[in-house]
Design a protein around this motif. Structure first.
Motif, PDB file in Angstrom:
ATOM      1  N   VAL A 501       4.364 -10.082   3.498  1.00 52.70           N
ATOM      2  CA  VAL A 501       4.801  -9.225   4.263  1.00 52.70           C
ATOM      3  C   VAL A 501       5.132 -10.006   5.568  1.00 52.70           C
ATOM      4  CG1 VAL A 501       3.641  -7.380   5.753  1.00 52.70           C
ATOM      5  CG2 VAL A 501       2.988  -7.680   3.395  1.00 52.70           C
ATOM      6  N   LYS A 502       4.608 -10.968   5.962  1.00 56.87           N
ATOM      7  CA  LYS A 502       4.879 -11.649   7.369  1.00 56.87           C
ATOM      8  C   LYS A 502       6.672 -12.235   7.129  1.00 56.87           C
ATOM      9  CE  LYS A 502       3.618 -15.675  10.011  1.00 56.87           C
ATOM     10  NZ  LYS A 502       2.780 -16.862  10.009  1.00 56.87           N
ATOM     11  N   SER A 503       6.983 -12.386   6.008  1.00 58.89           N
ATOM     12  CA  SER A 503       8.356 -12.945   5.759  1.00 58.89           C
ATOM     13  C   SER A 503       9.241 -12.011   5.946  1.00 58.89           C
ATOM     14  CB  SER A 503       8.451 -13.585   4.388  1.00 58.89           C
ATOM     15  OG  SER A 503       9.726 -13.679   4.010  1.00 58.89           O
ATOM     16  N   HIS A 535      -8.138  -7.889  -1.392  1.00 55.71           N
ATOM     17  CA  HIS A 535      -7.197  -8.479  -0.460  1.00 55.71           C
ATOM     18  C   HIS A 535      -5.733  -7.763  -0.818  1.00 55.71           C
ATOM     19  CE1 HIS A 535      -9.513 -11.740   0.755  1.00 55.71           C
ATOM     20  NE2 HIS A 535      -9.851 -11.922  -0.435  1.00 55.71           N
ATOM     21  N   ASN A 536      -5.969  -6.453  -0.813  1.00 56.00           N
ATOM     22  CA  ASN A 536      -4.923  -5.630  -1.383  1.00 56.00           C
ATOM     23  C   ASN A 536      -3.620  -5.761  -0.701  1.00 56.00           C
ATOM     24  OD1 ASN A 536      -3.235  -3.568  -2.189  1.00 56.00           O
ATOM     25  ND2 ASN A 536      -4.802  -2.080  -1.915  1.00 56.00           N
ATOM     26  N   GLN A 540      -1.641  -4.504   3.452  1.00 54.29           N
ATOM     27  CA  GLN A 540      -0.852  -4.962   4.531  1.00 54.29           C
ATOM     28  C   GLN A 540       0.386  -4.509   4.753  1.00 54.29           C
ATOM     29  OE1 GLN A 540      -0.516  -9.376   3.732  1.00 54.29           O
ATOM     30  NE2 GLN A 540      -2.080  -9.234   2.289  1.00 54.29           N
ATOM     31  N   PHE A 541       1.065  -3.760   3.782  1.00 56.27           N
ATOM     32  CA  PHE A 541       2.452  -3.106   4.194  1.00 56.27           C
ATOM     33  C   PHE A 541       1.959  -1.797   5.038  1.00 56.27           C
ATOM     34  CE2 PHE A 541       3.742  -4.778  -0.140  1.00 56.27           C
ATOM     35  CZ  PHE A 541       4.818  -5.463   0.259  1.00 56.27           C
ATOM     36  N   THR A 542       0.996  -1.098   4.798  1.00 56.38           N
ATOM     37  CA  THR A 542       0.450   0.123   5.617  1.00 56.38           C
ATOM     38  C   THR A 542       0.480  -0.460   6.984  1.00 56.38           C
ATOM     39  OG1 THR A 542      -0.254   1.030   3.634  1.00 56.38           O
ATOM     40  CG2 THR A 542      -1.047   2.029   5.725  1.00 56.38           C
ATOM     41  N   PHE A 543      -0.546  -1.456   7.419  1.00 56.03           N
ATOM     42  CA  PHE A 543      -1.098  -1.834   8.502  1.00 56.03           C
ATOM     43  C   PHE A 543       0.206  -2.335   9.295  1.00 56.03           C
ATOM     44  CE2 PHE A 543      -5.241  -3.058   6.494  1.00 56.03           C
ATOM     45  CZ  PHE A 543      -5.677  -1.852   6.917  1.00 56.03           C
ATOM     46  N   SER A 544       1.406  -2.767   8.620  1.00 56.16           N
ATOM     47  CA  SER A 544       2.565  -3.448   9.130  1.00 56.16           C
ATOM     48  C   SER A 544       3.508  -2.201   9.608  1.00 56.16           C
ATOM     49  CB  SER A 544       3.177  -4.574   8.548  1.00 56.16           C
ATOM     50  OG  SER A 544       2.245  -5.367   8.040  1.00 56.16           O
ATOM     51  N   ASN A 545       3.170  -0.930   9.114  1.00 54.78           N
ATOM     52  CA  ASN A 545       4.293   0.214   9.233  1.00 54.78           C
ATOM     53  C   ASN A 545       5.397   0.061   8.126  1.00 54.78           C
ATOM     54  OD1 ASN A 545       2.802   1.604  11.260  1.00 54.78           O
ATOM     55  ND2 ASN A 545       3.677   0.130  12.931  1.00 54.78           N
ATOM     56  N   ILE A 546       5.344  -0.786   7.188  1.00 55.38           N
ATOM     57  CA  ILE A 546       6.339  -0.842   6.089  1.00 55.38           C
ATOM     58  C   ILE A 546       6.138   0.289   5.119  1.00 55.38           C
ATOM     59  CG2 ILE A 546       7.283  -2.009   4.303  1.00 55.38           C
ATOM     60  CD1 ILE A 546       6.624  -4.600   5.561  1.00 55.38           C
ATOM     61  N   LYS A 547       6.885   1.155   4.741  1.00 58.50           N
ATOM     62  CA  LYS A 547       6.750   2.507   4.080  1.00 58.50           C
ATOM     63  C   LYS A 547       6.510   2.019   2.592  1.00 58.50           C
ATOM     64  CE  LYS A 547       8.785   5.569   7.312  1.00 58.50           C
ATOM     65  NZ  LYS A 547       9.782   6.574   7.707  1.00 58.50           N
TER      66      LYS A 547
END
Length: 646
Positions: A501-503, A535-536, A540-547
């Motif tokens: 996700v960070k990448s 560690h789903n 991480q996508f959701t928290f980062s606002n990636i749909k």
């Protein structure tokens, strides 16, 4: 400066083979023989206690000396009843009357010698041509006892005994590592056997034995380690090949059952290799329970097993057996308790010698049949049919070329628009991978993804797709005068990659894009696999606002009980539901109501006609994708048609 031979620490003496007497000895030899003088040693009776085995062996040496041969062996002596073992070098020396004598150089020190037998005492024995025991030297009696009557009692393998006799009939020296019976148990000896003629001028069999049990046991242990899978204790690939050579040499028919687990990579990637190993051990136990004593079981690769069945049974037997294997391997795993993962297996079968007489090709045939089983839906078995391996060879060629596809700039992306038909706006583009290779031509994307997942190339390829699609999004927006987002399909194997996700966020930032400009499309199976993961990565996508989009809804798990727990924005309904739309829209209506009730949006793909588009719009499917709304096209296409889109 001449050397005083009497001052040498090595014992040296000249032996008269014909008369069994010593003719000369240096000082060290007198000490070895425990003799007070040369005269006493010359007068000593060495013939009386000399066994027939020793006498015949020395006569064989005499013939070898005439051919200028030098012999090195560990020899046994018993001067005045005292046992001495010495490493000796025997060579010929011509005596005054023209006869061939023997020059002996002996040391009782441990020799540094390259010959592996140099540390083994020479054990001698003689037998009649029909195998009756005649004589043995003291080391023989010490090793085998006083009750030996026939050679057949000593050699464990009757085939080896037949081979020995056959060689001697042809007057060929026999030499082999042989397992022999001793009072202490079965022991390995190196045997050299030859025809001889003892004093009564009768032909006999002369054996030289060398105890190699320690070395042979070590060799076998090392071979066993090299041929055994350390995790399961089963044969490994090398061990299987070694084991099958005998069956191939004898022509014994057998069947090769190739077993590959379905879904195991997800276990390793989402739950870790430690738990994956525990699953494999459990798989091994289940397979063992279904094996007979005649079967051979091998862990051929990571999650691949091979079962060799030497039973020459009818096809119906294998149908029954494969069904039992599939059912056993599909049962819930203790190690995966409370995990939302299920495993099954796909099986391919080939037969020796009808399908192939070559081990590697036989395995390839079974492997090809197994791949066919996977293509037909998994959890099934397929019997090899001629030509199946051609597809497997194609996959191999794909794998070889795919590894260089990025470097050679052979990959490309086509973008298919997703429209809101109520406003006729392009709201997103789906990035679709295309690959054309000089050798293979255009390669189907499903094949590319399949091979990429199996070879571990999937991460590199999908990273390239993400970078390229995000980079192209701004250009596509300008060309279509829209604020479309980008949808990218990601493999379930990839999302658990550390810092994934960070990448992605870093790439978006580099191109001045926001997190919600990107939609990650994942199948239901990938989403549900990670639903209970502490560690789903989906979170991480959701928290980062990636749909998140649920791709191919209705073809995977379709578990309504879990749908509410998936943090998705869009549910992408599979095109297969369009097949019955002319006569029945109930299912599509139910899906739409359910998805809407869960605060998600429905998107349906595969729209090919205006009639389909209108009927789906009436139900509530405003987001649509398909050839009717636009085919996948290259970036150049959108740039050339920018004015049209505007």
């Amino acid at each position: 400066m001449p050397v005083d031979i009497h001052s040498l620490q090595t014992a040296v003496w000249i032996y008269d083979i014909d008369h069994s007497s010593i003719l000369w000895a240096n000082k060290a030899a007198l000490e070895l023989w425990d003799s007070s003088s040369l005269e006493e040693l010359i007068d000593r009776d060495l013939k009386t206690d000399q066994s027939v085995a020793v006498k015949e062996s020395l006569l064989q040496y005499q013939q070898a000396f005439k051919q200028n041969q030098v012999i090195q062996e560990n020899w046994y002596f018993s001067p005045k009843g005292k046992e001495i073992q010495a490493f000796c070098q025997f060579s010929g020396i011509e005596l005054d009357n023209g006869r061939m004598g023997m020059l002996v150089e002996a040391t009782t020190a441990n020799p540094l010698h390259s010959n592996i037998l140099s540390g083994s005492t020479t054990i001698l024995s003689v037998y009649s041509l029909n195998g009756e025991f005649i004589s043995g030297n003291p080391p023989f009696i010490k090793s085998f006892g006083n009750n030996v009557t026939n050679l057949t009692e000593l050699i464990c393998d009757s085939d080896v005994l037949s081979e020995l006799k056959s060689s001697l009939v042809k007057n060929i020296k026999f030499e082999k590592d042989v397992l022999m019976n001793t009072p202490q148990g079965q022991t390995w000896f190196k045997i050299q056997a030859m025809r001889s003629r003892h004093e009564q001028n009768h032909e006999s069999i002369l054996l030289h034995h060398y105890d190699i049990h320690e070395r042979k046991t070590l060799e076998q242990n090392l071979r066993e380690e090299a041929h055994t899978d350390p995790l399961t204790g089963l044969l490994n690939r090398r061990g299987l090949t070694y084991s099958l050579k005998k069956s191939l040499s004898t022509g014994t028919p057998f069947s090769l059952i190739y077993i590959d687990l379905d879904g195991f990579k997800m276990v390793n990637d989402s739950l870790g290799h430690g738990l994956g190993d525990k699953v494999l051990i459990e798989v091994c136990q289940r397979l063992k329970e279904l094996c007979t004593e005649a079967d051979q079981l091998c862990r051929f690769g990571g999650d691949e097993f091979i079962l060799i069945s030497n039973q020459n049974k009818l096809e119906s037997h294998y149908a029954e057996r494969c069904h039992a294997l599939l059912e056993s391997l599909s049962e819930p795993y203790k190690t995966l308790k409370d995990r939302n993962l299920s495993l099954s297996a796909s099986i391919g079968i080939s037969h020796f010698p009808s399908d192939s007489e070559n081990i590697e090709h036989l395995i390839t045939c079974a492997d090809a049949a197994m791949y066919e089983a996977k293509k037909q839906g998994k959890k099934r078995w397929i019997r090899y049919q001629e030509g199946m391996e051609l597809q497997l060879k194609r996959l191999s060629r794909i794998a070889h070329n795919l590894a260089l596809a990025i470097e050679k700039q052979e990959l490309a992306l086509h973008y298919q628009p997703i429209k809101n038909i109520s406003t006729n706006e392009i709201i997103s583009f789906e990035a679709l991978l295309r690959w054309t290779n000089k050798e293979l031509g255009y390669v189907n994307t499903e094949e590319v993804i399949q091979v990429a997942e199996e070879t571990g190339l999937i991460n590199d390829i999908e990273n390239w797709v993400l970078k390229t699609a995000i980079q192209d999004l701004t250009i596509l927006r300008n060309a279509t005068t829209s604020q479309a987002t980008m949808s990218v399909n990601i493999s379930g194997l990839h999302i658990s990659e550390p810092n994934f996700v960070k990448s992605i966020l870093s790439i978006l930032e580099r191109h001045n894009l926001k997190a919600d400009d990107l939609n990650i499309e994942l199948t239901e199976s990938a989403l549900l696999t990670n639903a209970n993961n502490t560690h789903n990565p989906i979170q991480q996508f959701t928290f980062s606002n990636i749909k998140i989009n649920i791709d191919d809804f209705g073809t995977g798990y379709s578990s309504l009980a879990y749908l509410h727990s998936i943090p998705a924005s869009i549910v992408k309904v599979d095109r297969s539901f369009l097949e019955s739309i002319e006569h029945n829209t109930v299912t599509l209506e139910c899906i739409h109501r359910l998805v809407t009730a869960l605060n998600m949006t429905c998107l349906i793909e595969g729209i090919e006609t205006p009639e389909q588009a209108e009927k789906l719009k009436a139900i509530g499917y405003d987001l649509q994708q398909g050839y009717f709304h636009g085919k996948p096209q290259s970036l150049d296409y959108y740039l050339k048609n920018a004015q049209f889109h505007a």
